[in-house]
Structure formats: structure tokens, C-alpha cells
Write an enzyme that holds these catalytic residues in place. Structure first.
Site, PDB file in Angstrom:
ATOM      1  N   ASN A 163      -2.227   6.789   6.933  1.00  0.00           N
ATOM      2  CA  ASN A 163      -2.834   6.122   5.775  1.00  0.00           C
ATOM      3  C   ASN A 163      -2.532   4.630   5.894  1.00  0.00           C
ATOM      4  OD1 ASN A 163      -3.599   5.178   3.272  1.00  0.00           O
ATOM      5  ND2 ASN A 163      -1.968   6.229   2.135  1.00  0.00           N
ATOM      6  N   TRP A 164      -3.561   3.873   6.276  1.00  0.00           N
ATOM      7  CA  TRP A 164      -3.345   2.445   6.523  1.00  0.00           C
ATOM      8  C   TRP A 164      -3.261   1.636   5.222  1.00  0.00           C
ATOM      9  CZ3 TRP A 164      -7.201   1.257  11.168  1.00  0.00           C
ATOM     10  CH2 TRP A 164      -6.818   2.040  12.268  1.00  0.00           C
ATOM     11  N   LYS A 165      -3.580   2.271   4.121  1.00  0.00           N
ATOM     12  CA  LYS A 165      -3.555   1.604   2.805  1.00  0.00           C
ATOM     13  C   LYS A 165      -4.362   0.295   2.851  1.00  0.00           C
ATOM     14  CE  LYS A 165       0.887   3.711   1.922  1.00  0.00           C
ATOM     15  NZ  LYS A 165       2.018   3.817   1.049  1.00  0.00           N
ATOM     16  N   HIS A 202      -3.678  10.184  -4.067  1.00  0.00           N
ATOM     17  CA  HIS A 202      -2.464   9.527  -3.553  1.00  0.00           C
ATOM     18  C   HIS A 202      -1.646   8.969  -4.717  1.00  0.00           C
ATOM     19  CE1 HIS A 202       0.130   6.648  -1.525  1.00  0.00           C
ATOM     20  NE2 HIS A 202      -0.040   7.395  -0.451  1.00  0.00           N
ATOM     21  N   GLU A 240      -0.223   6.255  -5.199  1.00  0.00           N
ATOM     22  CA  GLU A 240      -0.547   4.887  -5.628  1.00  0.00           C
ATOM     23  C   GLU A 240      -1.788   4.879  -6.516  1.00  0.00           C
ATOM     24  OE1 GLU A 240      -0.376   3.392  -1.641  1.00  0.00           O
ATOM     25  OE2 GLU A 240       1.777   3.782  -1.688  1.00  0.00           O
ATOM     26  N   GLU A 281       4.117  14.495  -1.245  1.00  0.00           N
ATOM     27  CA  GLU A 281       4.667  13.158  -1.073  1.00  0.00           C
ATOM     28  C   GLU A 281       5.527  12.802  -2.285  1.00  0.00           C
ATOM     29  OE1 GLU A 281       2.191  10.731   1.841  1.00  0.00           O
ATOM     30  OE2 GLU A 281       1.245  10.483  -0.095  1.00  0.00           O
ATOM     31  N   GLY A 339       7.148   4.606   1.047  1.00  0.00           N
ATOM     32  CA  GLY A 339       7.320   3.178   1.307  1.00  0.00           C
ATOM     33  C   GLY A 339       8.709   2.659   0.954  1.00  0.00           C
ATOM     34  N   SER A 344       8.019   7.918   3.955  1.00  0.00           N
ATOM     35  CA  SER A 344       8.913   7.289   4.932  1.00  0.00           C
ATOM     36  C   SER A 344       9.131   8.147   6.176  1.00  0.00           C
ATOM     37  CB  SER A 344      10.250   6.913   4.272  1.00  0.00           C
ATOM     38  OG  SER A 344      10.019   5.975   3.229  1.00  0.00           O
ATOM     39  N   GLY A 346       2.402   6.491   6.143  1.00  0.00           N
ATOM     40  CA  GLY A 346       1.954   5.171   5.714  1.00  0.00           C
ATOM     41  C   GLY A 346       2.409   4.110   6.709  1.00  0.00           C
ATOM     42  N   GLY A 347       3.529   3.467   6.406  1.00  0.00           N
ATOM     43  CA  GLY A 347       4.018   2.322   7.188  1.00  0.00           C
ATOM     44  C   GLY A 347       4.024   2.543   8.694  1.00  0.00           C
TER      45      GLY A 347
HETATM   46  C1  PEP Z   1       1.836   7.277   2.130  1.00  0.00           C
HETATM   47  O1  PEP Z   1       1.413   6.251   1.643  1.00  0.00           O
HETATM   48  O2  PEP Z   1       1.134   8.287   2.089  1.00  0.00           O
HETATM   49  C2  PEP Z   1       3.145   7.257   2.765  1.00  0.00           C
HETATM   50  C3  PEP Z   1       3.688   8.398   3.047  1.00  0.00           C
HETATM   51  O3  PEP Z   1       3.713   6.025   2.991  1.00  0.00           O
HETATM   52  P1  PEP Z   1       5.058   5.732   3.845  1.00  0.00           P
HETATM   53  O4  PEP Z   1       4.990   6.580   5.084  1.00  0.00           O
HETATM   54  O5  PEP Z   1       5.023   4.282   4.130  1.00  0.00           O
HETATM   55  O6  PEP Z   1       6.207   6.130   2.968  1.00  0.00           O
END
Ligand code: PEP
Length: 251
Positions: free
Chosen positions: A9-11, A95, A97, A167, A173, A213, A234-235
Site C-alpha cells: 500500500n503506497w498510500k 483502511h 486511515e 491491521e 506506521g 509495521s 505500507g512503509g
Molecule cells: C498499511 O498502511 O496498511 C500499513 C500496514 O502500513 P505500515 O506497514 O507502514 O505500518
């Protein structure tokens, strides 16, 4: 046997050049990987250029959201058909967010999931508790409620299109990953809820990703859990080396 599934997920990251470079780098690094499903979810604006960069690869394309209406006066929204037209196979829906920053409700998420499946897009349906929920001992209640409301009204045949991403919001994040045991506990709870709702076969077949994470150094131990079928990342999905290392660790 469930085929592992990892999605990036590049957000709201990358630009027109770096999105293509990231996709092209992954296509190169992951050529020949077939034992696991891989998808990337760039910003809407870059879907078409990323699709072109991935065209000769096994990497699927996903969107980070979708709207439930087919077309019309819905300024700023993007439909299932538009996403399919841009070569998307998946859409992340619900998600954290979008739930907690943008105020999406379970009812809206439910409509999006139903519309995605009806139009042939595979939802990656996100659920997860806040830190305060976990500390109050409400993780099971909150996550089970999100699952039930998100999938409400879907017949068993349609539910099979869904991947659930557990999640925990406190892990997204933050660098604070759920322990493999914490992830397994919630994944097993979700699977037994799915069994009650849709029967054993569907519960056994549905994939449940962990997200929060996840990174190369914790991929193997998270994936060692029996009910963890993949990762939503994500990251770490923004760096070719990291995401490729995670895919290879799973494959
Ligand atoms: C996400 O946004 O779905 C996610 C899991 O982010 P991160 O891996 O950065 O915690």
C-alpha cells in the site's frame, strides 16, 4: 492450501517518475516468483503508468479505495469500472486511515465491498482495533464487529472474493509490530467467525493478511503463524529491496 498474498500500500507517496521506477524495479526483482500472489496499490493518479510498468510481470495492481456508485455526480470519487479499466484487480477497502482520518463508516465500507465484488474487483478489506480498544480488552469485540458489518448481506459465493487484512491501528506506521502470537490470536478469531457465518470451507479458503509495521526482519516470524496468510505492507513497500526481500522470504 491458501496461497500467500502480499500487497504493498503506497498510500499518498511517490510521484509520476518514482512510482514507475518502483514498479519497474519490483518487476525486475520478482520475475519468476509464482508461489505467492503479489500486488501493489499506487495512488489513483499513477495506476495507468504503473500498470504499463508491470505489464510483463506477475505483479497485480490494486487501488487504495473505490466508490460504490457506478458513475455520476460524485466529485472526486473513482468507480469499480474505472479501476477495472485501469487494469486493477484489487481494491483496499476500509483502511484504518480512511476509517479514522477520513471518517468512513462500517456501512459505507460494506457498500464499497459489495460494489467491488459485483463489478469483479477483489476487495482487501481492512479491520483492526485502536490501542485504546486493545488496552480495554475489546480487540475481539471491535474486530468481529467490523468483520460482520463489512461483510453484511454478502452471500457465501461473493465472500470468497475477499481478502481480510487485520491491521491493528496502533501498529500501522508506528514501527510497533504486533507479535506473531498477537496476530495469530486475532486471525484465528476472524477465521472462526467466518466459519460461523459462512461455513468451514469458505473460512478455510479465505486469506487473512496481517498489516502493521511489517518489514523484512519480521516477515518470516509473522508468516510462520498458521492463520497468517500474507501481509499488507505500507512503509516497507516503498523500497524495492525491502518489498522484494519480503516477497522472497515468503516465496
Ligand atoms: C498499511 O498502511 O496498511 C500499513 C500496514 O502500513 P505500515 O506497514 O507502514 O505500518
Amino acid at each position: 492450501m491458501r496461497k500467500p498474498f502480499i500487497a504493498g500500500n503506497w498510500k499518498m507517496n511517490t510521484n509520476s517518475a518514482s512510482a514507475v521506477a518502483l514498479a519497474a524495479g519490483l518487476a525486475r526483482q520478482l520475475a519468476g516468483v509464482e508461489t505467492i500472489d503479489v500486488a501493489v496499490c499506487p495512488p489513483f493518479l499513477y495506476l495507468q503508468s504503473v500498470a504499463a510498468a508491470l505489464s510483463a510481470s506477475n505483479i497485480a495492481l490494486g487501488a487504495q479505495d473505490v466508490y460504490f456508485e457506478g458513475n455520476g455526480a460524485f466529485t472526486g470519487e473513482v468507480s469499480v469500472e474505472m479501476l477495472k479499466d485501469c487494469c486493477c484487480s484489487y481494491a483496499i477497502i476500509g483502511h484504518s486511515e480512511r476509517r479514522h482520518v477520513l471518517g468512513e463508516t462500517d456501512a459505507l465500507i460494506n457498500k464499497k465491498i459489495a460494489a467491488a465484488i459485483a463489478g469483479g474487483l477483489l476487495p482487501i478489506f481492512c479491520v483492526g482495533e485502536l490501542l485504546e480498544d486493545r488496552e480495554a480488552g475489546k480487540t475481539t469485540q471491535v474486530v468481529a464487529d467490523q468483520v460482520k458489518k463489512g461483510l453484511d448481506g454478502l452471500c457465501p459465493e461473493r465472500v470468497q472474493a475477499v481478502t481480510i487484512a487485520y491491521e491493528p491501528v496502533w501498529a500501522i506506521g508506528t514501527g510497533r509490530t504486533a507479535t506473531p502470537a498477537q496476530a495469530q490470536e486475532v486471525h484465528a478469531m476472524i477465521r472462526s467467525l467466518l466459519e460461523k457465518l459462512y461455513g468451514k470451507d469458505i473460512a478455510r479458503a479465505l486469506r487473512i493478511q496481517y498489516g502493521g509495521s511489517a518489514k523484512p526482519s519480521n516477515t518470516a516470524e509473522l508468516m510462520s503463524q498458521p492463520d497468517v496468510d500474507g501481509l499488507l505492507v505500507g512503509g516497507a513497500s516503498l523500497k524495492v529491496e525491502d518489498f522484494a526481500a519480503m516477497v522472497k522470504a515468503i516465496a
